[in-house]
Every structure is written in structure tokens, then in C-alpha cells.
Design a protein around this motif. Structure first.
Motif, PDB file in Angstrom:
ATOM      1  N   ASN A 101       0.830  -1.198   0.000  1.00  0.00           N
ATOM      2  CA  ASN A 101       0.000   0.000   0.000  1.00  0.00           C
ATOM      3  C   ASN A 101       0.866   1.250   0.000  1.00  0.00           C
ATOM      4  OD1 ASN A 101       1.038   0.036   2.523  1.00  0.00           O
ATOM      5  ND2 ASN A 101      -0.897  -0.145   3.607  1.00  0.00           N
ATOM      6  N   SER A 117      11.536  -1.396   6.178  1.00  0.00           N
ATOM      7  CA  SER A 117      12.263  -1.755   7.379  1.00  0.00           C
ATOM      8  C   SER A 117      11.531  -2.863   8.134  1.00  0.00           C
ATOM      9  CB  SER A 117      12.406  -0.509   8.236  1.00  0.00           C
ATOM     10  OG  SER A 117      12.701  -0.873   9.542  1.00  0.00           O
ATOM     11  N   ILE A 166      12.676  -5.884   4.675  1.00  0.00           N
ATOM     12  CA  ILE A 166      11.703  -6.695   3.955  1.00  0.00           C
ATOM     13  C   ILE A 166      11.748  -6.232   2.509  1.00  0.00           C
ATOM     14  CG2 ILE A 166       9.267  -7.236   3.695  1.00  0.00           C
ATOM     15  CD1 ILE A 166       8.998  -6.702   6.712  1.00  0.00           C
ATOM     16  N   GLU A 213       9.610   3.243   6.326  1.00  0.00           N
ATOM     17  CA  GLU A 213       9.279   2.819   7.684  1.00  0.00           C
ATOM     18  C   GLU A 213       7.778   2.608   7.807  1.00  0.00           C
ATOM     19  OE1 GLU A 213      11.418   2.297  10.207  1.00  0.00           O
ATOM     20  OE2 GLU A 213      13.153   2.814   8.964  1.00  0.00           O
ATOM     21  N   ASP A 214       7.055   3.301   6.971  1.00  0.00           N
ATOM     22  CA  ASP A 214       5.597   3.266   7.026  1.00  0.00           C
ATOM     23  C   ASP A 214       5.047   2.350   5.956  1.00  0.00           C
ATOM     24  OD1 ASP A 214       4.488   4.568   8.999  1.00  0.00           O
ATOM     25  OD2 ASP A 214       4.176   6.466   7.982  1.00  0.00           O
ATOM     26  N   GLY A 215       3.773   2.149   6.003  1.00  0.00           N
ATOM     27  CA  GLY A 215       3.138   1.406   4.924  1.00  0.00           C
ATOM     28  C   GLY A 215       3.467  -0.070   4.968  1.00  0.00           C
ATOM     29  N   TYR A 216       3.183  -0.718   3.869  1.00  0.00           N
ATOM     30  CA  TYR A 216       3.318  -2.163   3.843  1.00  0.00           C
ATOM     31  C   TYR A 216       3.766  -2.607   2.470  1.00  0.00           C
ATOM     32  CZ  TYR A 216       2.227  -7.071   4.380  1.00  0.00           C
ATOM     33  OH  TYR A 216       2.323  -8.432   4.447  1.00  0.00           O
ATOM     34  N   ASP A 236      -1.237 -10.591   7.967  1.00  0.00           N
ATOM     35  CA  ASP A 236      -1.130  -9.132   7.928  1.00  0.00           C
ATOM     36  C   ASP A 236      -2.424  -8.510   7.417  1.00  0.00           C
ATOM     37  OD1 ASP A 236       1.418  -9.241   8.877  1.00  0.00           O
ATOM     38  OD2 ASP A 236       2.351  -9.203   6.902  1.00  0.00           O
ATOM     39  N   TRP A 294      -2.815  -4.626   8.395  1.00  0.00           N
ATOM     40  CA  TRP A 294      -1.572  -3.909   8.077  1.00  0.00           C
ATOM     41  C   TRP A 294      -1.558  -3.473   6.628  1.00  0.00           C
ATOM     42  CZ3 TRP A 294       1.262  -2.343  11.932  1.00  0.00           C
ATOM     43  CH2 TRP A 294       1.147  -3.024  13.156  1.00  0.00           C
ATOM     44  N   PHE A 313      -3.910  -2.183   5.010  1.00  0.00           N
ATOM     45  CA  PHE A 313      -4.917  -1.164   4.766  1.00  0.00           C
ATOM     46  C   PHE A 313      -4.482  -0.257   3.610  1.00  0.00           C
ATOM     47  CE2 PHE A 313      -7.107   2.790   5.524  1.00  0.00           C
ATOM     48  CZ  PHE A 313      -8.344   2.388   5.975  1.00  0.00           C
ATOM     49  N   ARG A 322       3.756   7.786  14.957  1.00  0.00           N
ATOM     50  CA  ARG A 322       5.137   7.357  14.954  1.00  0.00           C
ATOM     51  C   ARG A 322       6.078   8.369  14.298  1.00  0.00           C
ATOM     52  NH1 ARG A 322       6.002   3.561  12.125  1.00  0.00           N
ATOM     53  NH2 ARG A 322       4.001   3.385  11.096  1.00  0.00           N
ATOM     54  N   ASP A 362      -5.843   1.920   9.730  1.00  0.00           N
ATOM     55  CA  ASP A 362      -4.647   1.160   9.467  1.00  0.00           C
ATOM     56  C   ASP A 362      -3.971   0.804  10.784  1.00  0.00           C
ATOM     57  OD1 ASP A 362      -2.301   0.286   8.480  1.00  0.00           O
ATOM     58  OD2 ASP A 362      -1.855   2.080   7.306  1.00  0.00           O
ATOM     59  N   SER A 363      -3.548  -0.432  10.897  1.00  0.00           N
ATOM     60  CA  SER A 363      -2.888  -0.832  12.140  1.00  0.00           C
ATOM     61  C   SER A 363      -1.570  -0.112  12.346  1.00  0.00           C
ATOM     62  CB  SER A 363      -2.627  -2.330  12.135  1.00  0.00           C
ATOM     63  OG  SER A 363      -3.833  -3.027  12.199  1.00  0.00           O
TER      64      SER A 363
END
Lengths: 732, 441
Positions: free
Chosen positions: A148, A176, A238, A287-290, A306, A311, A313, B274, B372-373
Motif C-alpha cells: 500500500n 524496514s 523486507i 518505515e511506514d506502509g506495507y 497481515d 496492516w 490497509f 510514529r 490502518d494498524s
């Protein structure tokens, strides 16, 4: 970051008029290349019948996630390479909203790229280069990406770097993963990136795996001396393999005709030869997101979790991002699609249930994903499992952490243990229990109908355990072995690894390097066994074993031919790869064992064990000499090692075969034959008999047990002091 | 076209730009995708996007009588509502447009020529239609234009949004059969023969409805200014005002009051996310406040309750208001509202009239949007990712009894007054448009 990004974009705009048409078009329209086939078979047995990118992840085919991700990022032109099962993928996309004929498609171009006889990702990309379909920056993604991330900033940064220098050809999107254990990190293979802290330039790339013998990474000293003053070595990332590339990347692929994998070959190679090619590759670490790739079954499992954990989203079932879905979130994080029904006393938790699925009373479903049109009986227990469309599960069945593909029928009162994979259309009769993880399919790995295994699966079955012959071709140190099952565990692999590796450093302490790969169940296994060939390039090792075994097998199959040329070839290979004695021994043992196993099978005459052993070792002139010199080549310790290698190879190859009983007697037969040929001596065989490693695991012990008669006979013979030295030649 | 903005990722601005070049169906689908992917989120962007797409539906879809137009609009509306059921404003805008069509249709039918000619221009001359297209993107914060609007007394300034009730009144007095008791389809069905084949009338209706939708768009863009107009009345000198994660509406409201009054403001901030350090939150807002000489105190959510006894007013920006008066607001507001109630502080909710929904869901949980988690937990925290179930509520429902005052662009209202506002703005037959549409063949 974003601030910079905007600046760069505006500066790019300013310069545009000065440029050629083609280039400015490339800047305006974002293109993407989707590799829907990754030339791996880690989803077997499911991918025998369906392409990986159409396997459902949380009830939606994987490719949908990839395309939504591209659409979200404003990609306009998409080129898809389908590879295996091309027709199925093309048909699916042709009927979906993505088709270029569909008015709803957010893409202006969606084109399939067919590449004749492509055998690796490299071949596809080299072909793309020839066609020059892409003319500007493009995204290179795999057909199994779930992400995402909004790439605007990364794209802008990439563009800025490219404006600065044409040598900046690629930006990798990494995520990360934190220092600790993480379910979405790839198990087995750990990518290691060396990244400059300031410029984000990637300086070195390597992969590590727990099976490799040397737990260290070698880096070009020039990195520290010339390239960077401050850099990070990160093994936590990752890597979803999302790359922003310029067309030069394709050109670079073309230049290096032997690169196959985008990371292990291309990235590693390009970075290693930075002086030669002068190209630079950068890494954007989010660092954010997926972002993750469902690149194997373990990742499939992680990404499903996930998705349940929101996660990914907005790509979660409840948002109904994908067409025609009508999921709704209910209490206990149960997400049910309209049209599904469940009994009121069914206990559901943290699960996804597709439309037209019914769940019987008293069933307990936790952390599972159930497709559409399934029938779950009453008092069924489903735990951490994946059930694809139109599958029926009978009353009282228990399934834990397994994948049941579409149209499967599981009878009543069955029990399917952790790690099982049940492929399409398999039927299992009532009251069948498996004790260990089982892989079942109705077809063989080549797509042929399988002969059904009624003993195991009951009278109403149409399937048999699935056995992939290609598994054997893999070197035992190939980390992809670790990714073939649903459950990641080093425990099983330790056994098989230790069984082939021959040098034991008994008191090797736990390496820090791999301690974070270990799942709990591996912790108490004997990991000290996990070792240890002489340190050489792992890629070389793998190819050596495979090549050597193939070469020898071909020579053996020729039967009457002269073995000298094979020997020559083998020694050449050995020199080329700097293979150790242990590796040679392993290769020789594997080759002869496979030949012997082959001879026992009906297709090759179905010889009995002793005849097969005799034929394997003596049919070719010079073969026995070869075994004596190269395979064993020494005194008692070497002989013991060789027998162990034979035993392990045999354990390996007789697995899943119908001739299991027959081939299990092969070991004594082969030992006897070798004894008769004076290759092995009593001391060697008896030494092996005493050796603790020979009983490492159930099947090993079983194999050893078969040799009891032989050993007893040898012991007697020893006592009687060589009374009848040669009489065993004729007796079987 | 795509070169206009820096990135490639889609957002509201890009969507609005793409409207012209695309086929209608493609536009609708791209909006649905954007809503589902939450690339358009928040009540105001959703409302604007909905108004734009419905304008396209009216202007470009095929229809030959009022019935089919209503059907087209409600079908599209239903798909949009399904795409993002948590954003009530989407449904509100669809209802407004449906009501508008009914009004215009009955008006034209009632007195064919002169009425529509004399009535139609009245609403449009409040805002000249020329400026509509750029209005949202560029002029939202243009204080010069807002000052003229806001300088009017509240009642006049809200004239545009009274338009529907006015014509409803008109309609009730002239053509009683269209009253809610009768099914809308019977009446309009009966009238179809007069419509069919009359191209000029259809054309007139089309342009009138389009004008009406433009008005709705204007109304949305002016809401903040109009609400801010009542700031001085609400905030008194020396007040201690608490705002919770101020939205632009709330910011404008406070800044307007700051021009005339001296007061102290507490900003309750979201729990530290964060990336953003708490200092960065609302930095521009705080800068403007201190420029106006207002004392600003930042409070983290946790420490908030200690201040509550001293707070005079709590100002909350609503995402939507349901028919019962319950307020859908950013997560965290409900606790603040409850604490304020206990301490006797007034709870003031700011909401544009377009956020007021006739729906009153019986199930509170269906209103709450879960996010969002990774909002509060980093995905790189492996043990937490696999070991904990993380739920992030984006919105929550403030129970109606905790709210003292609702300030809309029409003025200040009490809870009891909401029902009449709803009746003024929406037609009863449209309240469940997404349900009755399904019953049609």
C-alpha cells in the motif's frame, strides 16, 4: 524527503521542453512491468494447475493486489509477463476490470508480453529490452506483491537522481523490518543490503541462509575505502522487490546474459562490478506502509495474517476494494461476505468468510480464511487454515494450519495436521487421520493424473501424496528448500542437512548470525550438525552438486559406455568449483543411489535390489574404479562417510515412491556389492554400523535396520577369519 | 494533464481534473476505487467528489424524464455509498441532489414557463457560477472572498442552503400531491407524459439541476467561513477553550474569534503518531494563534482530564452528525465530551449542514471507521505485529446527550432543532434512497 521530492519534480518539469519527445512522454506516463511468473515452484502442488498470481490471498487473486497497487500509484501503462499458465492469466485479466478493452480500467495500456522459451526472469527482461516497450522510468514488480506504499516521493527522488547523473539507474523500495523476529521477513533467505547512510546508495547486496556453512559476508574493501564514509549493513529489510528502473536497467540485463535472478544475480553483480559498469543503485527504505511478496507458502501465510491484522490497509476484505466483494466486519474481527451463513453456536474469531459459504453448528474457526461456496460441517475445528473456494469439510473434522485448495472434499472425522497442503479437487474419505504434514494432489508434478492412494486416503479418494522430483535436484544446501513448506522450520532440515554434510564440528556454538531465523521448534534440535563444507561460494556449491550428479547419472544411464569421459568431466567440474572431497563423495553417492533406485522401478525393468546394485556399480566399465578412487578414496573414516552418504541419498530418493519396500533393501545390496568389489572393507561397514549418525531420524534408522543381516554376517565372517571370502558374490 | 502535479499517486485534485477527459462510467469507477482505497478521505473531500460526479451524471448520463434521472443519480449514489459506507456525507449529498431534482421537476411542471424563469436565477445569483471550478482548490482560504460572505448576517449568508426548503414550501403550497405520503414514483410517473419528448424542458431541467449542484458545491466550500461567522458569539473574552485535533473548520473558527477576543486555547493532540513528533502537529495553526496574541497550550490526550475542570468550552469538529444528534468525530472526542459534560463545560460541535445526515443507525459500530494498524504501531516491530491484535479507530460516536450546541453554516442550533433542519434539507422519500432503488427492476 517529500519536500525535496516536490522540488525535484518541478525542476524536472522545467527542463522538459528541452528534451526529446520520447523522454518527456516517459516522464508523464508511469509504466510498470509485472512479472507474473517468478520461475520458482514454491507453491507446489497448487501451481501445477494454476499460476501463482491467481491463487487467492484472502479470497482475492494475488494479481489483483499487484494491479491495485499500481493503479493506486497512478501507473498508466502496464506490461504483464505471464509465463506459466499464460492462458489462464490472460483469460482472467481479460475478463476483469483491468482489461484494456474494459471501460473501467484505470490503465491506458495493459499489454501481455509473451516471451518464447524464457527460463528465468533475466530472459524476460532481456526480451523486454529488445522490444523496447518501456521508454521511461518504470516500476518493476512481481505478480505477487501486496503493498500500500505511495511511491510519489521515491519516484521524485529517483527522478532527481537520474537528472543528476545517468548512472543512477535504479531505486529499490524496501521496508524496514526491525531488529527482531518478524513474520513477514522472508524465512530461509536473508537479504543483506549495504546502504550508504547519506546518499541511500546501495553498495553491496548478498543473501545469507542458515544452511550455508560460513556465517559471514564478504564485502569489497573498496566500499569502506572509496565509496562511502558512512554506511549501514542491514539484514532486517523486507524486500518486496519493487524497483523503480530506468530503461538502462534492461540494457544492463542484456549485457549480462547469464543473470537470472533480479536480486541474487543482477543486483549483486551490478554492485560488485561498480567499477566496470559505473552504475549506481539506490535504496529507499520505508518505515511506514506495507510491502511484501507472497513469494512462498510461508510468506503467503504471513501476508494473510497481515491482511487480517489490517496492516495492508486499505487492501483489507472489509474495504471491498476488489470488485464485487461485499464483506462486512463483525464482532471478534470476523469479516463475513453477504450471502455467507453460519450456525449461531459456531465460534468464529479473527477470520474471513466468503459468500455462499455455510458453517455448521458447533464449529470453531479461528484465524482462518474461508473462500466462497464452501461447506463447513458441524463441529469442525479450523485453526490458522486457508480454505479456498467450493471446498467441503465434513462434520467433526479438525484442520490446523493447512491449506485446502478449491473443490477439495474432506470427509467426516478427519484430522489434518499442521503444515498440510491439499491441492485442487482432492477427495479424502471419512475418518482419515494423518500423523504428519501431508501434501496431496490429484496430479503429479508434470500434470499427469496420479494413481490414487487408497491405503492412505480411504476408498473414496482420487489423490495421492505429491512428490516433486525436482526437490531432489536441489542441493541440500539450497535455501529454497527452506521455503517449500508452509511451516518454516529448520528442525527437519537439520536432519537432512546433517545427514549429507560430513564434517562435523561437534562443538560449534550457536552462531549469532542465524539465531534469529530459528523458529522455536528448531531450537532444541541438534544444530551443531549444521555445517560445514569448506568455505566456497554457495552458488558454486549448488551448481557443482547438481551438475556433477547429472553428469554421472547420464554416464550411468548409458550403461555400456566408457566411464572415463564422465570421470574426466567430473574432475573438471571439481576443479572449476573447487569442490571439497566431501562434496564429491556426496555427489558420487547420490548419483549411484539414484541410478540404483531407478533400476528398481518397473520402467527400468524392476530389477530386484541386489541385481540393481550390481548393475549400477558394474555395468559401466571403470565405474567401480571411479567409486573406489573418487567416491571413497581412503581408509575407514572415508568409507564410513561414503556409506552415510549412500544411506542419506537413499532415504531421500526412495521417499514417496511406491517401490519403497523394494528400494529399502537397496542399501544392504549396495553395501554388499561394494564389499564384493573391495571398495568397502569390513572395518568401514562396521564402523558405520556403530556410528551414531546412521540412526539420525526415523527413516535413517529404518534403512540401517535392513543391513542388520549383512552386518551380522560380516561380524561372523570376521570372527571366522575370512573363511568364505568370495562366496557372497552369488548369494543374494 | 498528469504533469500538472508532482506525483503520480491519485488524489481528489487529480480525480477532478480527470473528470473532463474520461467517460462517465470510467469516472464513476475511478471515484469508487479512490473511495475504497481511501485515497479520497475526510468528509469535505468526499462531499466535493460526490457533488462533482453527480453533476457529471446529470450532465452526461442518458435520461429522458425525471424518473430516469432520479434513477441514474440514485444508482450512482448507491454505489458511492457502498464504496465508503462510513462517510455519511456521500449519502447526504446524493439525497440533496435527488431532492433538488424533485423540486426542479415539480416546479417546472406546476407552472411551466414563468415560475422556473423567475425562480431559478434567485439561488444562482448568490454566487456567480463562473468561479465554481477553481473554487475548491484555490479559494478555500481566501480571506477576502470569505469576508464578504461572512459579513452578511447569518440568515442571509445561508440563503443558498435555504433554497431547498424554500422551494419545498413552495411546492407544498402549489402541488400537494407530491407530499411525502404518496410514493414519489406515482406522482412523477403520472407526470411523465408531459415530460416525454419535450426536449427544451429536459434541457431546462438539466441546466437547473446543474445549477443547483453547483450551489451545493459552493455551499460546501463556504461552510467554514459561515461557521466561523458565529465564532465571536460563542467565544467570550477570557474563556479557556479546548479543541481536539482541530480540523480546518475548527481552526478557522478559532482564528476568527482570535481577531476580536482574548482567550486561552488548549489544543488536545492526537496521541503521538510514529513519524510526527507532537511539536509538528498543527504548527501553522499555533503560529497564527500566537501572532494574534492568543495563549496556546498543547496538551496530550492523556493529561487532558486534569485541565477539564477549568475549561469553559470544548469545540469539536464533526465528520458527520446523525439524525439523533450523535456526532461522528475523530477518535478521542467522545471521552473529552464526556469529561466536559461531567465538569459542566459546554460542548460545541461545528458541522456544515451537509454533514447532517437523516440516517440514524441503530448500530453504533457501523458508523465507526477502523483504520490502518500501522498508525500507532510500527510494522517493523515484529513481536508486536505477530503477538498483538491492533485496532485503530479513526472515528467514534459522541452520544447526543453530551453535545450542547451545534453550529452550522445556518447558525446555532440545539439538538431538538436538528430534526427540522433535516426535514428542510432532505425529502422523506430520499431518506432511504439506497434501499428503494434496489426494489426497482
Amino acid at each position: 524527503m517529500s519536500h525535496k521530492g516536490k522540488n525535484s519534480a518541478s525542476s524536472a518539469k522545467g527542463k522538459k521542453p528541452a528534451k526529446s519527445n520520447a523522454e518527456s512522454k516517459g516522464e508523464d506516463v508511469l509504466q510498470a512491468v509485472v512479472l507474473a511468473d517468478s520461475f520458482q515452484d514454491r507453491f507446489k502442488p497448487f501451481t501445477v494447475e494454476k499460476p501463482r498470481c491467481l491463487l487467492p490471498l484472502a479470497n482475492t487473486p494475488l494479481i489483483e493486489y499487484t494491479l491495485e497497487f499500481l493503479a493506486m500509484n497512478g501507473v498508466q501503462e502496464v506490461y504483464i509477463y505471464c509465463g506459466a499458465h499464460t492462458n489462464q492469466v490472460e483469460e482472467y485479466i481479460g475478463r476483469s476490470k483491468w482489461a484494456s478493452s474494459s471501460k473501467l480500467s484505470p490503465f491506458s495500456v495493459l499489454q501481455f508480453v509473451r516471451v518464447a522459451d524464457a527460463r528465468s526472469v533475466g530472459d524476460v527482461l532481456r526480451d523486454m529490452d529488445k522490444r523496447s516497450l518501456v521508454d521511461g522510468d518504470f516500476l518493476l514488480v512481481h505478480g505477487d506483491v501486496v503493498s500500500n506504499l505511495i511511491l510519489d516521493d521515491a519516484l521524485a527522488a529517483h527522478r532527481k537522481r537520474r537528472e543528476a547523473s545517468a548512472a543512477n539507474i535504479m531505486t529499490m523500495i524496501l521496508h524496514s523490518g526491525g531488529p527482531e523476529e518478524h513474520r513477514t521477513k522472508t524465512n530461509g533467505i536473508t537479504p543483506v543490503f549495504v546502504v550508504d547512510t547519506k546518499t541511500q546508495r546501495c553498495l553491496h547486496y548478498d543473501e545469507m541462509n542458515p544452511l550455508q556453512s560460513d556465517h559471514y559476508l564478504s564485502m569489497d574493501p573498496a566500499i569502506a575505502e572509496e565509496l562511502s564514509t558512512e554506511f549501514e549493513i542491514r539484514a532486517d529489510l523486507i524486500d518486496a522487490q519493487i524497483d523503480i528502473c530506468t530503461p538502462e536497467v534492461l540494457a544492463l540485463w542484456s549485457e549480462s546474459f547469464d543473470y537470472e535472478l533480479p536480486r541474487r544475480n543482477f543486483l549483486h553483480g551490478v554492485l560488485k562490478d561498480w567499477e566496470l559498469n559505473g552504475k549506481m543503485i539506490y535504496a529507499e527504505i520505508f518505515e511506514d506502509g506495507y510491502a511484501a511478496r507472497a513469494s512462498n507458502l510461508q510468506m503467503y501465510d504471513s501476508i494473510s495474517r497481515d491482511i487480517l491484522g489490517r496492516w495492508t490497509f486499505p487492501f483489507i476484505p472489509e474495504n471491498n476494494v476488489f470488485l464485487k466483494q461485499t464483506f462486512k466486519k463483525h464482532i471478534n474481527n470476523v469479516i463475513i461476505e453477504t450471502g455467507a451463513s453460519h450456525a449461531h453456536d459456531a465460534k468464529l474469531q479473527n477470520s474471513v468468510i466468503g459468500t455462499n459459504t455455510s458453517i455448521g453448528s458447533g464449529s470453531k474457526i479461528t484465524n482462518s480464511i474461508i473462500g466462497t461456496g464452501c461447506k463447513i460441517g458441524s463441529n469442525v475445528t479450523l485453526d490458522n487454515s486457508f480454505i479456498w473456494n467450493n471446498t467441503t469439510v465434513g462434520d467433526g473434522t479438525t484442520i490446523s494450519k493447512s491449506i485446502l485448495a478449491g473443490d477439495v472434499v474432506v470427509g467426516k472425522g478427519c484430522s489434518i495436521p499442521t503444515g498440510s497442503l491439499i491441492s485442487y479437487c482432492v477427495q479424502i474419505s471419512d475418518n482419515i487421520s494423518f500423523s504428519t504434514a501431508t501434501v496431496l494432489s490429484t496430479v503429479t508434478s508434470t500434470g499427469k493424473q496420479v494413481t490414487k492412494d487408497i491405503n492412505l486416503l480411504g476408498p473414496n479418494s482420487n489423490a495421492a501424496p505429491f512428490f516433486d522430483p525436482e526437490d531432489d535436484e536441489l542441493d541440500d544446501e539450497d535455501p529454497s528448500r527452506l521455503q517449500k513448506s508452509l511451516i518454516y522450520s529448520l528442525a527437519n532440515f537439520n536432519l537432512s542437512t546433517s545427514s549429507i554434510s560430513t564434517f562435523n564440528s561437534d562443538d560449534e556454538s550457536d552462531d549469532d548470525n542465524d539465531s534469529n531465523f530459528l523458529s522455536a521448534d528448531a531450537a532444541h534440535s541438534s544444530r551443531s550438525r549444521l555445517s560445514s563444507f569448506a568455505s566456497d561460494d554457495s552458488a558454486g556449491k549448488m551448481s557443482f552438486h547438481a551438475d556433477a550428479v547429472h553428469g554421472l547419472l547420464d554416464a550411468l544411464r548409458a550403461d555400456s559406455g566408457d566411464f572415463d569421459s564422465a570421470k574426466l568431466e567430473f574432475m573438471g567440474l571439481r576443479l572449476a568449483n573447487n569442490a571439497s572431497d566431501a562434496m564429491m563423495r556426496k555427489a558420487v553417492a547420490t548419483a549411484f543411489t539414484r541410478r540404483a533406485v531407478e533400476l528398481v522401478t518397473p520402467e527400468h525393468g524392476g530389477l530386484d535390489a541386489s541385481k540393481a546394485a550390481e548393475r549400477a556399480f558394474t555395468a559401466c566399465k571403470g565405474a567401480s574404479k571411479f567409486v573406489n578412487e573418487v567416491g571413497v578414496g581412503g581408509g575407514e573414516p572415508e568409507q564410513i562417510e561414503f556409506i552415510l552418504s549412500l544411506q542419506r541419498a537413499l532415504q531421500h530418493y526412495s521417499k514417496g515412491q511406491e517401490q519403497q519396500t523394494k528400494s529399502s533393501t537397496l542399501l544392504p545390496a549396495m553395501l554388499q556389492q561394494l564389499y564384493a568389489l573391495d571398495i568397502l572393507e569390513e572395518e568401514g561397514i562396521l564402523g558405520w554400523w556403530e556410528d551414531a549418525r546412521a540412526v539420525d531420524g526415523e527413516s535413517m534408522a529404518a534403512l540401517k535396520e535392513k543391513c542388520k543381516v549383512l552386518v551380522e554376517w560380516l561380524e561372523n565372517a570376521e570372527e571366522e577369519d575370512d573363511d568364505d571370502d568370495d562366496s557372497d558374490d552369488d548369494s543374494d | 494533464m498528469p504533469s500538472v502535479s508532482a506525483g503520480h499517486a491519485l488524489d481528489l485534485e487529480k480525480f477532478l481534473k480527470s473528470l473532463k477527459g474520461q467517460a462517465l462510467e470510467a469516472s464513476i469507477n475511478s471515484l469508487i476505487s479512490l473511495l475504497k482505497r481511501r485515497q479520497i478521505r475526510g468528509s469535505e473531500p468526499c462531499a466535493i467528489a460526490t457533488a462533482h460526479i453527480l453533476l457529471q451524471v446529470v450532465a452526461r448520463s442518458k435520461w429522458h424524464d425525471v424518473n430516469s434521472l432520479l434513477l441514474n443519480v440514485s444508482r450512482t449514489g448507491r454505489r458511492l455509498v457502498d464504496a465508503q459506507p462510513n462517510e455519511l456525507v456521500i449519502g447526504n449529498i446524493v439525497r440533496r441532489v435527488l431532492g433538488l431534482i424533485r423540486d426542479e421537476a415539480s416546479e417546472d411542471r406546476g407552472d411551466a414557463g414563468d415560475e422556473s424563469a423567475s425562480e431559478a436565477p434567485t439561488p444562482t445569483d448568490i454566487v456567480p457560477p463562473a468561479s465554481i471550478s477553481q473554487q475548491w482548490s484555490s479559494k478555500r482560504f481566501d480571506s477576502a472572498s470569505s469576508a464578504t460572505v461572512a459579513a452578511r448576517p447569518p440568515l442571509v449568508s445561508s440563503y443558498s442552503s435555504i433554497n431547498p426548503p424554500k422551494s419545498l414550501f413552495h411546492l407544498l403550497s402549489t402541488s400537494p400531491p407530491t407530499d411525502g405520503d404518496v410514493s414519489p414514483f406515482k406522482t412523477s410517473g403520472a407526470s411523465t407524459p408531459t415530460w416525454r419528448g419535450n426536449a427544451s424542458q429536459i434541457h431546462a431541467l438539466r441546466s437547473e439541476v446543474i445549477d443547483g449542484i453547483e450551489e451545493i458545491k459552493d455551499e460546501i466550500s463556504q461552510v467554514d467561513d459561515q461557521i466561523a461567522a458565529s465564532a465571536e458569539v460563542q467565544i467570550h473574552p477570557g474563556d479557556l477553550v479546548l479543541v481536539h485535533q482541530p480540523s480546518t473548520t475548527v481552526e478557522r473558527f478559532i482564528l476568527r474569534a482570535a481577531q476580536k477576543r482574548k482567550f486561552t486555547i488548549l489544543i488536545a493532540m492526537a496521541p503521538p503518531r510514529r513519524q510526527h513528533s507532537p511539536e509538528n502537529q498543527h504548527a501553522a495553526f499555533r503560529k497564527k494563534l500566537s501572532a494574534a496574541g492568543i495563549t496556546v497550550v498543547n496538551v496530550m490526550n492523556g493529561g487532558l482530564m486534569a485541565y477539564m475542570s477549568r475549561v469553559n468550552k470544548v469545540i469539536i469538529g464533526a465528520r458527520a452528525v446523525v439524525a439523533t444528534g450523535g456526532v461522528v468525530a475523530d477518535a478521542g472526542s467522545a471521552a473529552i465530551a464526556r469529561a466536559a459534560k461531567e465538569q459542566g463545560a459546554a460542548v460545541v460541535v461545528l458541522n456544515g449542514i451537509y454533514k447532517l445526515s437523516p440516517e440514524s443507525p441503530f448500530d453504533e459500530s457501523s458508523l465507526i471507521e477502523w483504520g490502518d494498524s500501522s498508525t500507532f504501531v510500527s510494522f517493523s516491530d515484529g513481536p508486536l505485529v505477530s503477538g498483538a491484535e491492533i485496532r485503530t479507530a479513526l472515528t467514534e460516536l459522541i452520544p447526543p446527550e453530551l453535545v450542547d450546541t451545534y453550529i452550522t453554516n445556518l447558525g446555532t442550533h440545539s439538538r431538538d432543532h436538528l430534526s427540522s433542519l433535516i426535514a428542510d434539507h432532505y425529502k422523506r422519500e430520499d431518506a432511504d434512497f439506497h434501499i428503494w432503488e434496489e426494489a426497482l427492476p
